[in-house]
Structure formats: C-alpha cells, structure tokens
Scaffold this active site. Sequence first.
Site, PDB file in Angstrom:
ATOM      1  CG  HIS A  49      -3.304   2.196   6.285  1.00 19.34           C
ATOM      2  ND1 HIS A  49      -4.077   1.952   7.388  1.00 19.34           N
ATOM      3  CD2 HIS A  49      -3.956   3.153   5.564  1.00 19.34           C
ATOM      4  CE1 HIS A  49      -5.166   2.731   7.344  1.00 19.34           C
ATOM      5  NE2 HIS A  49      -5.101   3.469   6.251  1.00 19.34           N
ATOM      6  CB  CYS A  89      -2.628  -3.828   9.901  1.00 23.34           C
ATOM      7  SG  CYS A  89      -4.146  -3.297  10.702  1.00 23.34           S
TER       8      CYS A  89
END
Length: 317
Positions: A151, A194
Amino acid sequence: MDETDGACVGKLKDSLRKEPNLKENSEIGQVEDTISNNNNEEALPRMEGSATAPTILTDLSYYKMNHHYRGLLIIFNHEKYEISTKLDKQPRPGTDEDVDKIRSAFKAIGFDVHIYKDMFLREIQEQIDLYVKDQHYHRLRDCLAIFVLTHGKKNLLWARDACYDPADVIWGKLTGDKCPALAGKPKLIFFQACQGDKLDPGVKLIFPQSPRTEVDGEFFQEIPVCADFLICYATFPTYYAFRNDKKGSYWVTVLCEELEKRYANTDIMHILTMVNNRMGIEFSSYNSDKVKNNKKQISYFSSSLTKILVFGQKMNT
C-alpha cells in the site's frame, strides 16, 4: 488519505494471461549462453539546431552486460499489516500472483531472485544495509533491481508496521558514494502501490499526436552519485493503482509480459513506454462502486540512466 489499492478490481482484455504458481521463495538465476551479442552501430540523426556531429551508438553507449551474473532482484512483498497501521483490515490479496509473474520474468532474463514477505520497517532497513555492505556480491553482477509491492500514498510506502520514504530507506542507500560496487551500474526500482486516491477518468483523443522530444546527453569524467537509477511507479503521483484480488495487478502483468518478450534486443525505456501504451489502450477498471468503475491507469517513471540498457546486449568493454 491513506486509501489503498486493496478495494479496487480491474480487468484487461483477453491478452492477459495467468502465470503458474511457483512455490519456492528464493530462486537463483544464471545468464544463459544464448543471450545475443549485438554490436551493430547505428547512427542517430542530428538534432535540429545542433552544431555537433551525429551521435554514434557504440559499445560505450550501452551498459556492460557481461559480468559473471546478470543481476539481483529483491522483492519486498506485503499482504498483511499490523493493527497499529489501520490497514489490518485491508490486506492485499493477489499480491502473490504478482510475485510469481515478476519472478518468472526476471529469471528468464537471468536474475537471481530474493523474496521477503510482510517485513517490518526495521527488517527492510536491515536487509538493505546488508546488501549495501556486500560489495563483492555486486561486483559480480551487471545490475540490481528492487520491486516493492505494498500500500502507499504520494512519495510514501507501507511496511508491515510503518510508513516510510523509499528515497531514504531504499534507493537513497544505493547511490555510488554509499555502494561503490554499484557505481556505473543500472539500478532499477519498481513500486506497485497507490500514490494517492485520485481516479483517472480518461480522455478521448480527437486529434491524436505523437510529438518527439530529443535532449542532448552529457558525458562526465566523474560519475554523479545519483546516476544510473530508473525508478518506476505503477501509477502517476497522487493517483490510484488497481489490483485484482485473484490475478494481481495489471501493471505488473503487462510489465512482465513486455519484459519477457522484448528484453533480448529492446532497451528498457522502450519497454516501459510499450507498457504504458498497452495500459492506456487495454486497461479500464471494473468495480461495483460506480465511482471506481471504468477508470484508467498509467505508470510513471523517472530516469538518471547514463547509457542504454538492453539485457541482451553483452558488451566487451
């Protein structure tokens, strides 16, 4: 926002294929004797307004690819997180599929592959430090590659327990002054994460154009400490990166397919451009959430490479 790619599901056209699962966590690759040797010289056209002679591609224009081993690939793979991160309920299913594809593609090129899963930040730091100290290990190899699957948000990545800046923890420790054995050798850093929560709706081209920009290169007697890096992100800064819970991320899939198909005689910058070409044409997200449905994704990379990198280009320089 700390919103991550875990809630997104995307789809590509039928050109996607699923790689077979590989069970072992560490593999050792070796450069094949069949790698082609292309010593042809190619003249490039003179730039408009330039008074210098045309650039000639020679052996010195390419990174040296004739060390004892091709290179080392390090994969930091993250699927689960600590409660303290507030990401414990947002695991990353499908990330092991990405690892299988990455390992297969880089082993085909001849890389050794070392894989680490769900490491704490302290463990990542210690592992990078160990690789930096092992100068003899790097002297035997053509290059180094690192893949981080996790992430993230703009300029930051998540370890199992904490957020960190990869410039400090990873590639900042691999500069020529800190790791002399890697000076003058290509260092490839890939991030499947991301960089924010923005969604790319795409845009229709009415008058598509393809301008080309050329920039003069410079030659240095001393190598800059930050030279020879290629840093690639799955998505543009502040934007979302999509991943399928069963098939993995689509950027990784396309990247691995293009590497396996083109590595022997195509330079890495052209390969990455073809990845973006395919992503732009083939990929649209598919999600039950209308806000995240039918969105686009494009990868982003920056380079301080000083030579042309072709993994199949064995140069005797």
